[in-house]
Design a protein around this motif. Structure first.
Motif, PDB file in Angstrom:
ATOM      1  N   GLY A 108      -7.337  -5.474   1.033  1.00 55.90           N
ATOM      2  CA  GLY A 108      -6.052  -5.618   1.730  1.00 55.90           C
ATOM      3  C   GLY A 108      -6.132  -5.228   3.190  1.00 55.90           C
ATOM      4  N   LEU A 109      -6.630  -4.046   3.470  1.00 48.29           N
ATOM      5  CA  LEU A 109      -6.635  -3.561   4.852  1.00 48.29           C
ATOM      6  C   LEU A 109      -7.641  -4.309   5.720  1.00 48.29           C
ATOM      7  N   LEU A 163      -8.915  -3.739  -5.048  1.00 47.94           N
ATOM      8  CA  LEU A 163     -10.028  -4.580  -4.614  1.00 47.94           C
ATOM      9  C   LEU A 163     -10.615  -4.056  -3.308  1.00 47.94           C
ATOM     10  N   GLY A 164      -9.804  -3.299  -2.569  1.00 45.68           N
ATOM     11  CA  GLY A 164     -10.285  -2.777  -1.294  1.00 45.68           C
ATOM     12  C   GLY A 164     -10.417  -3.855  -0.238  1.00 45.68           C
ATOM     13  N   ALA A 198       1.217   8.572   5.159  1.00 41.34           N
ATOM     14  CA  ALA A 198       0.316   7.822   6.039  1.00 41.34           C
ATOM     15  C   ALA A 198       1.157   6.933   6.932  1.00 41.34           C
ATOM     16  N   GLY A 241      -0.951  10.513   1.853  1.00 42.94           N
ATOM     17  CA  GLY A 241      -1.676  10.374   3.113  1.00 42.94           C
ATOM     18  C   GLY A 241      -3.143  10.005   2.861  1.00 42.94           C
ATOM     19  N   ALA A 292       0.991   4.102  -2.738  1.00 39.46           N
ATOM     20  CA  ALA A 292       0.650   5.477  -2.369  1.00 39.46           C
ATOM     21  C   ALA A 292       1.732   6.448  -2.819  1.00 39.46           C
ATOM     22  N   ASP A 323       4.927   6.129   5.235  1.00 39.03           N
ATOM     23  CA  ASP A 323       5.398   6.459   3.891  1.00 39.03           C
ATOM     24  C   ASP A 323       5.342   7.969   3.671  1.00 39.03           C
ATOM     25  N   LEU A 374     -11.553   3.192   5.675  1.00 37.29           N
ATOM     26  CA  LEU A 374     -10.369   2.503   5.160  1.00 37.29           C
ATOM     27  C   LEU A 374     -10.421   0.983   5.353  1.00 37.29           C
ATOM     28  N   ASN A 405       0.833  -1.207   0.000  1.00 39.31           N
ATOM     29  CA  ASN A 405       0.000   0.000   0.000  1.00 39.31           C
ATOM     30  C   ASN A 405       0.868   1.258   0.000  1.00 39.31           C
ATOM     31  N   TYR A 465     -13.593  -1.145   0.102  1.00 38.92           N
ATOM     32  CA  TYR A 465     -13.344   0.294  -0.040  1.00 38.92           C
ATOM     33  C   TYR A 465     -11.983   0.469  -0.713  1.00 38.92           C
ATOM     34  N   THR A 466     -11.990   1.170  -1.824  1.00 36.59           N
ATOM     35  CA  THR A 466     -10.720   1.409  -2.511  1.00 36.59           C
ATOM     36  C   THR A 466     -10.776   2.727  -3.272  1.00 36.59           C
ATOM     37  N   THR A 467      -9.641   3.376  -3.401  1.00 37.85           N
ATOM     38  CA  THR A 467      -9.570   4.583  -4.232  1.00 37.85           C
ATOM     39  C   THR A 467      -8.659   4.339  -5.429  1.00 37.85           C
ATOM     40  N   ARG A 468      -8.121   3.118  -5.473  1.00 38.63           N
ATOM     41  CA  ARG A 468      -7.177   2.813  -6.557  1.00 38.63           C
ATOM     42  C   ARG A 468      -7.921   2.192  -7.720  1.00 38.63           C
TER      43      ARG A 468
END
Ligand code: ADP
Length: 505
Positions: A465-466, A462-463, A493, A441, A409, A437, A450, A405, A455-458
């Motif tokens: 991972g977290l 897939l949203g 972040a 952020g 980012a 990183d 998150l 991530n 939930y993903t912004t990429r």
């Protein structure tokens, strides 16, 4: 990363230097031993040859009293020269005979006369020839032998050392050999072979007295070995061969590391998960499609029936009953899916682990990725950090996700600004791993969502991972959270993973 890269390259270089130096040193040592061996053999031969000549001189001396004295010499008051000895003895330059009561010739230097007298006196005592006078720089030596009985003649003999050397049997080429040969006596020296003298390199020496009582000369041999005589060809060939062998070994090891890394990444990575999820989603869609279609049809039919002027309540009730049954089917499909996806309780498989080693493994796996993106990595861990309790594969997965991530980012960050910092620190009965990183952020409105699945912004993300990492952390009795934004600089972040100590204090 680049630093450790250089360090590894340096380690390989040092290993090569060591192997090359040991091999070349061994070759040089073997050559020096062979040269010394040859030198000692030559020296022994030279000593034997010269000793044989000296013994020959003694034999000639012993034979002289037996030669018939010339008649006219009888009663002469002066010593006289004997006729030339056979041509077999070119080294005997002069022989004098003195009858009892006569003196040495007047043309002999006085010092030589008294030296001959003194040697004669010693010879009378010892019974063999004695050295009377030596002039080694000019290659001359006088020997004297007292007559065996009181009335017998005394003899003196002048040796020409130049003619003493048996060149025909000589073990070396006198012109080109680097070995220096000389005879030494009381600080004087007679040079036999010039050889070669070097200021630097190795030095071999040999000296031994001639095996003759009358000629106590020291046979001295010296040999200087220069750097140019080392076996440079084989030494360089060895260095090149060992470089090639180590390069091949390094390539092989690298290949194996790369293969293992690729395997591991596939296991942890997006590709495998994407495939599984794709299959899962397709299966789920297929299974849900049928009950949902039926559900829709039943409810639409019920709606139509209820909308009529005189609603057919029985048929509508039946249609609603059908709808409930289909909804149950759909719910059963989802339930079955949840049981498949449900994570097992990991706390049972947890074991004592060194967190720094796990961090190192995860970074090692991503090393090519980090290098490619030019990311500077810093790991801060105290040497005495206690072990944590965790399940190895799950821990790997979490760290991998957090680092991936962070990498993603920082894609927008400037090349020089990409820094990843992992810090480990004990906090009471737990250990905190923070991953920070220098990416954009997390926006305030995104913070709350998150960790929710999907939930993903990429684009292409897939949203999961977290949310997966969070449930893995919880299953191990740990915690995963997003750190509050730093007051000083908003950039970047920071995620916090807390894991319990293996041995609770
Ligand atoms: P994915 O990586 O597939 O999007 P994740 O659950 O790993 O799924 O991440 C969810 C979202 O959290 C990401 O799309 C991103 O918006 C945000 N996020 C995760 N890590 C970071 C980070 N280090 N910096 C900024 N945003 C992050």
């Amino acid at each position: 990363m680049t630093l450790s890269h250089w360090r590894r390259a340096l380690a390989w270089l040092l290993a090569w230097a060591l192997v090359a130096a040991v091999g070349a040193g061994w070759l040089a040592h073997a050559r020096l031993l062979a040269l010394e061996d040859a030198f000692v053999t030559d020296a022994r031969i030279v000593h034997r040859l010269l000793s044989q000549r000296a013994v020959q001189h003694d034999a000639v001396m012993a034979m002289l009293p037996l030669l018939q004295p010339p008649a006219e010499g009888q009663g002469s008051s002066i010593a006289m020269p004997l006729p030339r000895l056979p041509a077999a003895y070119p080294q005997i330059a002069q022989v004098l005979r003195r009858l009892p009561g006569s003196a040495w010739p007047a043309d002999l230097p006085a010092a030589l006369g008294s030296a001959l007298d003194a040697a004669e006196a010693r010879s009378r005592h010892s019974g063999h020839a004695e050295l009377a006078q030596a002039d080694l720089p000019r290659g001359r030596a006088w020997l004297a032998l007292a007559g065996p009985a009181d009335q017998a003649a005394d003899h003196a003999l002048l040796l020409d050392l130049h003619a003493t050397i048996p060149w025909d049997e000589w073990p070396m080429d006198a012109q080109t050999s680097p070995v220096r040969v000389r005879l030494q006596y009381q600080g004087q020296a007679f040079g036999v072979q010039a050889g070669r003298r070097l200021a630097h390199g190795w030095h071999y020496g040999f000296h031994k007295l001639l095996a003759s009582q009358s000629q106590p000369f020291d046979v001295v041999l010296e040999r200087d070995v220069g750097w140019s005589e080392l076996p440079w060809g084989p030494m360089l060939a060895w260095a090149a061969a060992s470089a090639a062998a180590l390069a091949a070994l390094r390539a092989l090891l690298r290949q194996r590391v790369a293969a293992r890394r690729a395997e591991e990444l596939l296991r942890l990575g997006q590709v495998a998960r994407l495939n599984q999820l794709g299959e899962l989603a397709a299966g789920m869609a297929h299974e849900l499609n049928q009950p949902l279609t039926a559900l829709l049809a039943s409810t639409q039919a019920a709606q139509r029936l209820l909308d009529e002027e005189e609603p057919d309540l029985d048929t509508a009730r039946h249609a609603m009953g059908q709808a409930v049954a289909q909804a149950r089917r759909a719910s059963a499909v989802v339930g079955r899916l949840r049981r498949v996806v449900e994570r097992p309780d990991l706390s049972g498989q947890a074991q004592a682990l060194a967190l720094p080693a796990a961090v190192h493994d995860a970074l090692h796996l991503l090393e090519p990725e980090l290098r490619r993106r030019g990311i500077a990595v810093q790991v801060d861990a105290p040497a005495d950090l206690p072990a944590v309790r965790a399940e190895p594969v799950a821990l790997q997965q979490i760290i991998h996700n957090l680092v991936m991530n962070a990498l993603q980012a920082m894609e927008q960050s400037e090349a020089g600004q990409r820094r990843l910092r992992l810090a480990l620190v004990q906090q009471g009965s737990r250990v905190l791993l923070s991953v920070r990183d220098t990416g954009p952020g997390v926006a305030p409105e995104a913070r709350a969502r998150l960790f929710t699945p999907f939930y993903t912004t990429r684009p292409g993300g897939l949203g999961l991972g977290l949310s997966l990492s969070e449930s893995l952390a919880q299953a191990m009795g740990g915690e995963l959270s997003l750190a509050p934004p730093a007051a000083a600089d908003g950039a970047g972040a920071e995620f916090h993973l807390l894991l319990p100590l293996a041995h609770q204090p």
